[in-house]
Scaffold this motif. Structure first.
Motif, mmCIF file in Angstrom:
data_model
loop_
_atom_site.group_PDB
_atom_site.id
_atom_site.type_symbol
_atom_site.label_atom_id
_atom_site.label_comp_id
_atom_site.label_asym_id
_atom_site.label_seq_id
_atom_site.Cartn_x
_atom_site.Cartn_y
_atom_site.Cartn_z
ATOM 1 N N PHE A 74 0.812 -1.216 0.000
ATOM 2 C CA PHE A 74 0.000 0.000 0.000
ATOM 3 C C PHE A 74 0.845 1.266 0.000
ATOM 4 O O PHE A 74 0.320 2.363 0.121
ATOM 5 C CB PHE A 74 -0.975 -0.006 1.181
ATOM 6 C CG PHE A 74 -2.040 -1.042 1.030
ATOM 7 C CD1 PHE A 74 -3.021 -0.912 0.073
ATOM 8 C CD2 PHE A 74 -2.039 -2.169 1.833
ATOM 9 C CE1 PHE A 74 -3.997 -1.879 -0.078
ATOM 10 C CE2 PHE A 74 -3.009 -3.146 1.684
ATOM 11 C CZ PHE A 74 -3.998 -3.001 0.731
ATOM 12 N N THR A 76 2.107 2.265 -2.569
ATOM 13 C CA THR A 76 1.579 2.905 -3.771
ATOM 14 C C THR A 76 0.068 2.915 -3.678
ATOM 15 O O THR A 76 -0.564 1.892 -3.448
ATOM 16 C CB THR A 76 2.015 2.158 -5.046
ATOM 17 O OG1 THR A 76 1.683 0.786 -4.921
ATOM 18 C CG2 THR A 76 3.498 2.314 -5.288
ATOM 19 N N ASN A 77 -0.485 4.083 -3.815
ATOM 20 C CA ASN A 77 -1.928 4.273 -3.801
ATOM 21 C C ASN A 77 -2.230 5.468 -4.706
ATOM 22 O O ASN A 77 -1.300 6.052 -5.263
ATOM 23 C CB ASN A 77 -2.422 4.481 -2.357
ATOM 24 C CG ASN A 77 -1.728 5.635 -1.676
ATOM 25 O OD1 ASN A 77 -1.746 6.755 -2.169
ATOM 26 N ND2 ASN A 77 -1.100 5.363 -0.538
#
Length: 169
Positions: A74, A76-77
């Motif tokens: 997470f 990267t979101n």
């Protein structure tokens, strides 16, 4: 939340349940947690889809903690991905020396002459972004591994100091 027994009985997991449900992959230990952090960062950055599934699969051979690896994907979101990709482009551009002074026409003029967005994407932006993503992935995974290992060591040292202090009273 599924139980261990229900996961063992799942027909899709049954062939690999003995590997996936190995207790060592689910325990939080000083070796498995930093591995999980690093693995989660690698899969979180490099795999655009099915990051948690890739983390779980790759955790098996390297004996990383599966919940930690899954949680670290997470990184990267929708809020962190655009700045990450822009930074990757600039880092890759710097590493590859794109637009550096070389004999012939600079790449920027070639792109302007062709005025083709696809040409720019394939010749400049794509390679620079890919190289930048690999560099960022390597840096963040090493930093994450080191931070998790040091954090684990600090936490254990704090517990030992607390026990020693409690024993003196």
């Amino acid at each position: 939340m599924p139980t261990r027994e229900s996961m063992e009985q799942n027909r899709l997991l049954r062939p690999v349940a003995h590997r996936v449900l190995a207790p060592a992959l689910w325990r939080f230990t000083r070796r498995s947690v930093p591995r999980g952090v690093a693995l989660g960062m690698v899969t979180g950055i490099l795999f655009p889809v099915a990051q948690i599934a890739f983390s779980a699969l790759l955790a098996l051979p390297i004996r990383a903690n599966i919940p930690t690896a899954a949680a670290m994907t997470f990184i990267t979101n929708p809020f962190t991905t655009p700045p990450l990709w822009v930074a990757a482009y600039w880092i890759g551009k710097w590493v590859l020396h794109i637009d550096a002074h070389v004999p012939g026409a600079p790449i920027a003029t070639q792109v302007a002459a062709n005025s083709s967005w696809l040409h720019w994407l394939l010749s400049t932006a794509g390679p620079a972004t890919i190289v930048g993503l690999f560099i960022i992935t390597l840096a963040l995974s090493v930093l994450g591994y080191g931070s998790a290992a040091l954090g684990w060591r600090w936490w254990i040292a704090r517990k030992w100091r607390g026990r020693a202090h409690a024993g003196r009273k």
